[in-house]
Design a protein around this motif. Structure first.
Motif, PDB file in Angstrom:
ATOM      1  N   THR A 108       1.836   2.149  -3.452  1.00  0.00           N
ATOM      2  CA  THR A 108       0.671   2.674  -4.177  1.00  0.00           C
ATOM      3  C   THR A 108       0.383   4.114  -3.774  1.00  0.00           C
ATOM      4  O   THR A 108       0.073   4.974  -4.616  1.00  0.00           O
ATOM      5  CB  THR A 108      -0.563   1.793  -3.887  1.00  0.00           C
ATOM      6  OG1 THR A 108      -0.272   0.430  -4.243  1.00  0.00           O
ATOM      7  CG2 THR A 108      -1.766   2.281  -4.679  1.00  0.00           C
ATOM      8  N   THR A 109       0.519   4.406  -2.467  1.00  0.00           N
ATOM      9  CA  THR A 109       0.307   5.775  -1.976  1.00  0.00           C
ATOM     10  C   THR A 109       1.339   6.733  -2.561  1.00  0.00           C
ATOM     11  O   THR A 109       1.008   7.859  -2.954  1.00  0.00           O
ATOM     12  CB  THR A 109       0.376   5.796  -0.438  1.00  0.00           C
ATOM     13  OG1 THR A 109      -0.606   4.912   0.095  1.00  0.00           O
ATOM     14  CG2 THR A 109       0.149   7.201   0.094  1.00  0.00           C
ATOM     15  N   PRO A 127       0.805  -1.233   0.000  1.00  0.00           N
ATOM     16  CA  PRO A 127       0.000   0.000   0.000  1.00  0.00           C
ATOM     17  C   PRO A 127       0.836   1.280   0.000  1.00  0.00           C
ATOM     18  O   PRO A 127       0.461   2.267  -0.640  1.00  0.00           O
ATOM     19  CB  PRO A 127      -0.827  -0.129   1.282  1.00  0.00           C
ATOM     20  CG  PRO A 127      -0.919  -1.597   1.535  1.00  0.00           C
ATOM     21  CD  PRO A 127       0.384  -2.160   1.067  1.00  0.00           C
ATOM     22  N   TYR A 128       1.973   1.279   0.710  1.00  0.00           N
ATOM     23  CA  TYR A 128       2.746   2.512   0.780  1.00  0.00           C
ATOM     24  C   TYR A 128       3.354   2.879  -0.572  1.00  0.00           C
ATOM     25  O   TYR A 128       3.565   4.052  -0.877  1.00  0.00           O
ATOM     26  CB  TYR A 128       3.829   2.438   1.867  1.00  0.00           C
ATOM     27  CG  TYR A 128       4.917   1.429   1.629  1.00  0.00           C
ATOM     28  CD1 TYR A 128       6.035   1.753   0.877  1.00  0.00           C
ATOM     29  CD2 TYR A 128       4.846   0.150   2.186  1.00  0.00           C
ATOM     30  CE1 TYR A 128       7.046   0.843   0.673  1.00  0.00           C
ATOM     31  CE2 TYR A 128       5.846  -0.774   1.982  1.00  0.00           C
ATOM     32  CZ  TYR A 128       6.950  -0.439   1.216  1.00  0.00           C
ATOM     33  OH  TYR A 128       7.946  -1.354   1.021  1.00  0.00           O
ATOM     34  N   ALA A 143       0.394   7.502  -5.974  1.00  0.00           N
ATOM     35  CA  ALA A 143      -0.809   8.347  -5.999  1.00  0.00           C
ATOM     36  C   ALA A 143      -0.468   9.812  -5.716  1.00  0.00           C
ATOM     37  O   ALA A 143      -1.182  10.721  -6.157  1.00  0.00           O
ATOM     38  CB  ALA A 143      -1.823   7.836  -4.987  1.00  0.00           C
ATOM     39  N   LYS A 144       0.627  10.035  -4.983  1.00  0.00           N
ATOM     40  CA  LYS A 144       1.050  11.409  -4.706  1.00  0.00           C
ATOM     41  C   LYS A 144       1.694  12.080  -5.915  1.00  0.00           C
ATOM     42  O   LYS A 144       2.010  13.272  -5.883  1.00  0.00           O
ATOM     43  CB  LYS A 144       2.056  11.421  -3.546  1.00  0.00           C
ATOM     44  CG  LYS A 144       1.441  11.070  -2.199  1.00  0.00           C
ATOM     45  CD  LYS A 144       2.516  11.097  -1.110  1.00  0.00           C
ATOM     46  CE  LYS A 144       1.923  10.772   0.256  1.00  0.00           C
ATOM     47  NZ  LYS A 144       2.976  10.776   1.320  1.00  0.00           N
TER      48      LYS A 144
END
Length: 307
Positions: A207-208, A204-205, A211-212
């Motif tokens: 992916t985050t 997830p990190y 996304a940023k």
């Protein structure tokens, strides 16, 4: 952190003590007799053999011999070679630089080939790049290093004359032995980095971070690679001993004067102090490297030393 390192140091001391006991016991319980081997071909009488056993201290109880051996080791004295009559420590120190150069060369080959190939295989998963990375991995695992060493010597030294086939005198003489020693390890790193990167890239990190709007190169290098390298750090520590043991074969093929060839000489001559000294020395390197790996874990992931 200090407590964590202290615990690992205690474990290191225990392991080295166990190695010293095992090596001492196995060598002295092996069939044959060092005095008989040393006097082979001299028409030695049983009396002469008994006298030599007494001079070498081989007629004493094993526990007494081990106690004497351990007391000398704790003072940094690994004994005197039966054959050369030199201090074993001096013999090892004279040969160790050549083995270090070969081991570092093999490690560099493994890292230079394995890490980029594994990363590319993970990023380009399912493409021809991934297929090439997998092919390199399979080739490295399947091909024995001694066969690869002989093949490269025949091709690049005997046929093409690009590199010297024997000796330790130059960087060029180190190229072929380093590739032969490190190629199998490169295959292991390739597979490990690829699998680890694929797992990390799905976290997830990561992916985050994407996304940023972070650049993909930044995501790979700063966020994914650091965590993906933890398993690689593990295998680096474990493979140091394999590289050192593999150096025995490679040094023999390329006539390099390292501790691998020194160990072979000691075994052939049943030079007990020399065999014990080389084995204990290599074991000490192995456990110290693993200690550094443990410390590296704690630096990469602070949660480890708090467990």
């Amino acid at each position: 952190m200090v407590r964590y390192i202290g615990q690992r140091l205690v474990g290191t001391i225990v392991v080295l003590f166990g190695v010293s006991v095992l090596v001492f016991a196995i060598l002295y319980l092996m069939p044959g007799d060092a005095a008989t081997v040393l006097l082979f071909g001299t028409n030695a009488t049983p009396q002469r053999i008994a006298e030599l056993r007494h001079q070498l201290g081989l007629d004493r109880p094993l526990i007494v011999q081990y106690g004497d051996y351990l007391s000398h080791v704790l003072r940094g004295d690994l004994g005197t070679s039966y054959i050369s009559h030199r201090q074993v420590t001096d013999e090892i120190m004279a040969r160790f630089p050549a083995t270090v150069r070969l081991t570092i060369g093999g490690m560099l080959v493994a890292l230079i080939v394995g890490i980029p190939t594994g990363i590319l295989g993970a990023i380009r998963r399912g493409t021809w790049v991934d297929a090439v990375a997998s092919g390199i991995s399979v080739f490295g695992v399947a091909v024995p290093n001694f066969w690869l060493a002989v093949l490269m010597a025949l091709l690049f030294s005997v046929k093409l004359h690009w590199f010297p086939v024997l000796g330790t005198g130059s960087i060029r003489a180190l190229v072929l032995p380093s590739i032969a020693l490190g190629w199998g390890f490169a295959a292991i790193i390739t597979r490990l980095v690829r699998a680890s990167m694929i797992e990390v890239l799905n976290q997830p990190y990561v992916t985050t971070a994407r996304a940023k709007g972070l650049n993909e190169q930044v995501v790979i290098v700063r966020h994914a690679l650091k965590n993906a390298m933890i398993p690689v750090l593990t295998i680096l520590g474990l493979q140091v001993a394999n590289l050192l043991s593999g150096a025995v074969v490679i040094e023999s093929i390329y006539a390099r004067q390292g501790i691998g060839s020194l160990a072979v000489r000691g075994i052939q001559a049943r030079d007990i102090p020399l065999i014990q000294g080389v084995t204990l020395f290599v074991a000490a390197i192995y456990v110290l490297v693993n200690l550094l790996v443990d410390v590296g874990y704690a630096l990469l992931d602070p949660r480890i030393h708090h467990e």
